[in-house]
Motif scaffolding. Structure first.
Motif, mmCIF file in Angstrom:
data_model
loop_
_atom_site.group_PDB
_atom_site.id
_atom_site.type_symbol
_atom_site.label_atom_id
_atom_site.label_comp_id
_atom_site.label_asym_id
_atom_site.label_seq_id
_atom_site.Cartn_x
_atom_site.Cartn_y
_atom_site.Cartn_z
ATOM 1 N N MET B 1 0.824 -1.200 0.000
ATOM 2 C CA MET B 1 0.000 0.000 0.000
ATOM 3 C C MET B 1 0.867 1.263 0.000
ATOM 4 O O MET B 1 0.599 2.233 -0.689
ATOM 5 N N ARG B 2 1.964 1.208 0.789
ATOM 6 C CA ARG B 2 2.812 2.404 0.863
ATOM 7 C C ARG B 2 3.541 2.660 -0.463
ATOM 8 O O ARG B 2 3.714 3.804 -0.865
ATOM 9 N N ALA B 3 3.944 1.570 -1.144
ATOM 10 C CA ALA B 3 4.636 1.748 -2.429
ATOM 11 C C ALA B 3 3.685 2.345 -3.464
ATOM 12 O O ALA B 3 4.046 3.265 -4.211
ATOM 13 N N THR B 4 2.466 1.840 -3.469
ATOM 14 C CA THR B 4 1.454 2.379 -4.387
ATOM 15 C C THR B 4 1.189 3.850 -4.064
ATOM 16 O O THR B 4 1.043 4.691 -4.958
ATOM 17 N N PHE B 5 1.126 4.127 -2.771
ATOM 18 C CA PHE B 5 0.854 5.497 -2.322
ATOM 19 C C PHE B 5 1.931 6.447 -2.845
ATOM 20 O O PHE B 5 1.626 7.506 -3.404
ATOM 21 N N ILE B 6 3.187 6.061 -2.662
ATOM 22 C CA ILE B 6 4.272 6.954 -3.101
ATOM 23 C C ILE B 6 4.283 7.065 -4.623
ATOM 24 O O ILE B 6 4.520 8.156 -5.167
ATOM 25 N N ARG B 7 4.007 5.953 -5.321
ATOM 26 C CA ARG B 7 3.929 6.017 -6.789
ATOM 27 C C ARG B 7 2.854 7.015 -7.230
ATOM 28 O O ARG B 7 3.060 7.829 -8.131
ATOM 29 N N ALA B 138 -5.984 2.891 -1.488
ATOM 30 C CA ALA B 138 -5.001 3.907 -1.071
ATOM 31 C C ALA B 138 -4.762 4.893 -2.208
ATOM 32 O O ALA B 138 -4.677 6.111 -1.992
ATOM 33 N N ARG B 139 -4.673 4.336 -3.423
ATOM 34 C CA ARG B 139 -4.443 5.194 -4.596
ATOM 35 C C ARG B 139 -5.616 6.154 -4.790
ATOM 36 O O ARG B 139 -5.431 7.354 -4.953
#
Lengths: 260, 315
Positions: B1-7, B138-139
């Motif tokens: 979720m955090r990786a998607t968020f930062i992307r 999240a996105r």
């Protein structure tokens, strides 16, 4: 702006409202007069590119209100609501009041606000500066030193801290409560450009600030030696005037002494 | 979720020069993509969360939209007063990103478990509180909140692969997402643990129970209308959260049931205080605290029995 005009307003409003924090406001009256009397480049308090001022020692709010009034941004009627029910002029400043840049009152908060504000100025290629007035005892707070480290690491040259070194805090003398000396050496060790000044000389404060390089190099701090309760003889250096209000006789003496 | 968020944040920052990212020296292998693309808008402020939030407040006052990133406990609890007196009091668009909501950092120990962040954040007026159920949500949550002029707290999980069937990443401010009808039981969940809740719903449906999943990703502003609708039509509601029972989703649901005089019977599944100092994997700890899908199923069946028995007795 005359510092004793700031003091007179501090005394008048404190007496009318029947509240304390008088000694702290008198302590910074010269610093605030120097800032609002010439140092701060603010033609319009709503201009986004104005210099910023963070009164990190929010309990000296009355000195700030006095300066805003003397600059014409706060009417006599508004000023006279100080500490009254429904006022925007509490004993700690709120940013909803025109001319107040940041709400403060919890010690240790203001310098990080100032650091962010100075960083923003750099990112926006603005030459505006950020002045932040701290109490000496406020430096008991660890968060002050987080901001001190951050500002030095990023060379936030537009940030000018002024420490009101009156040696007193709410319950005692700072050397007895939590000794911070040598304060100037500590700030210097953290990488700041340190200046020791007479905090009751607006001329010296103005001269030192005029000589600062606010476009390059480290952030600046003026370690400003002051007397708590300055200009009111029975308040000077007395712990109890952190909180006490004045009676009629004390008020008359105080007004007389500041040349009201 | 955090990786998607930062992307997603990188995508937004491409078009929005106000967006900045500040980290309290955390986010290894996560924040680099932003740092490399926008080196002037990325600051590792060091291990100093109070200053991070204070600096972000100063930046926001000047027109930036700073995201401050840390593990959820450090992002919320250490600088809590700076959040209150900063972006909340000044109504500024600081975004607080807390990674590892709940028991995500299981074996790291209790210092790393965010178990009261929803409680303390949702009481702050004007602070939007978001806990997405999966990376797709999240996105959308990040995109849906980008224009908000006030502060936002994002409680993120670490799961980057599993998604909630039927949710399809839907997110709306002040809304909940109901999947299924659920005349018997509504399973109400928030954050990553929604995955266990969804498994429980599937297991209940397999047993012939009319169960629905209510995903509450927006905790503040609370999705009052959606919860009234979902809870008004269910006999039993089980709230599921990787958070202490007090102050979080379960408390929110109880407030709404009480204020709207709904007849729904509530059971809160949350992290208890009876396992002091015990660490382990997220999966292990979920089981320990009764947050596994099996526990949720058992809780729902017991509650339905209890309600049925009570009705018979009254009859």
């Amino acid at each position: 702006m005359r510092a004793n005009d700031v003091r007179r307003i501090v005394l008048e409003q404190s007496k009318r409202a029947g509240v304390g924090h008088i000694g702290s406001a008198l302590s910074v009256a010269d610093i605030v007069a120097a800032l609002y009397g010439g140092i701060l480049q603010i033609d319009d308090p709503d201009d986004p590119d104005r210099d910023r001022f963070v009164l990190s020692k929010g309990h000296a709010s009355l000195a700030l209100y006095a300066a805003l009034h003397l600059r014409g941004w706060l009417s006599e009627d508004e000023l006279s609501t100080y500490n009254a029910d429904g006022t925007l002029l509490g004993t700690h400043p709120e940013a909803v009041l025109r001319g107040v840049d940041f709400s403060t009152g919890s010690l240790g908060h203001g310098l990080s606000l100032g650091a962010g504000s100075a960083l923003a100025a750099r990112l926006q290629s603005s030459t505006r500066r950020v002045f932040c007035l701290l109490s000496d005892a406020e430096c008991n707070e660890g968060s002050v030193w987080e901001a001190v480290m951050f500002a030095a690491h990023h060379d936030l040259s537009a940030l000018v801290a002024i420490v009101d070194l009156n040696g007193q805090q709410a319950l005692g003398y700072s050397r007895d409560v939590l000794d911070l000396s040598p304060l100037e050496a500590r700030w210097r060790a953290f990488g700041w450009d340190v200046h020791e000044v007479d905090g009751h000389s607006p001329e010296e404060i103005s001269r030192v600030v005029a000589g600062l390089d606010t476009r390059a190099g480290p952030p600046h701090v003026l370690i400003s030696s002051t007397t708590f309760g300055k200009s009111v003889s029975y308040m000077e250096g007395r712990i109890e005037w952190h909180y006490w209000p004045m009676n009629d006789e004390q008020y008359a003496t105080a007004i007389d002494e500041v040349g009201g | 979720m955090r990786a998607t968020f930062i992307r997603t944040l990188v995508e937004l920052a491409d078009d929005d020069p106000r967006i900045m990212l500040l980290t309290g020296d955390l986010g290894f292998t996560v924040v680099e993509s932003f740092a490399e693309r926008f080196p002037d808008r990325f600051f590792n402020v060091g291990v100093a969360e109070q200053n991070m939030v204070g600096v972000a407040t100063g930046l926001a006052e000047a027109g930036f939209v700073p995201f401050v990133y840390s593990i959820a406990t450090f992002a919320t609890l250490r600088p809590y007063e700076f959040i209150r007196n900063g972006p909340v009091l000044h109504r500024l668009p600081v975004r607080i990103v807390g990674v590892g909501g709940g028991l995500d950092y299981g074996s790291n120990g209790v210092t790393h478990h965010a178990l009261e962040d929803i409680a303390v954040m949702r009481v702050q007026p004007g602070l939007t509180v978001v806990a997405p159920a999966d990376f797709e949500q999240a996105r959308s949550a990040l995109r849906a909140t980008n224009a908000l002029t006030g502060p936002v707290y994002f409680r993120l999980g670490k799961n980057e692969s599993n998604t909630i069937a039927g949710l399809d990443g839907r997110f709306s401010l002040g809304r909940a997402e109901q999947i299924g009808s659920g005349a018997d039981v509504a399973i109400v969940a928030t954050g990553s643990i929604t995955l266990e809740a969804a498994r429980a719903v599937a297991a209940l449906v397999d047993r012939g129970v009319d169960a629905s999943l209510v995903v509450v990703a927006c905790l503040s502003p609370a999705p009052i209308d959606d919860l009234v609708a979902a809870l008004g039509s269910a006999r039993v509601a089980i709230t599921v959260e990787a958070h202490y029972a007090s102050g979080g989703l379960g408390s929110l649901v109880c407030e709404i049931v009480a204020e709207h005089s709904l007849g729904c019977h509530i059971v809160r599944r949350a992290v208890g205080d009876g396992h002091h100092g015990i660490s382990g994997s997220e999966r292990y700890l979920n089981g320990l605290h009764g947050l596994s899908s099996e526990s949720v199923v058992a809780t729902a069946l017991e509650a339905l029995d209890r309600v049925a028995t009570a009705r018979q007795e009254r009859a």
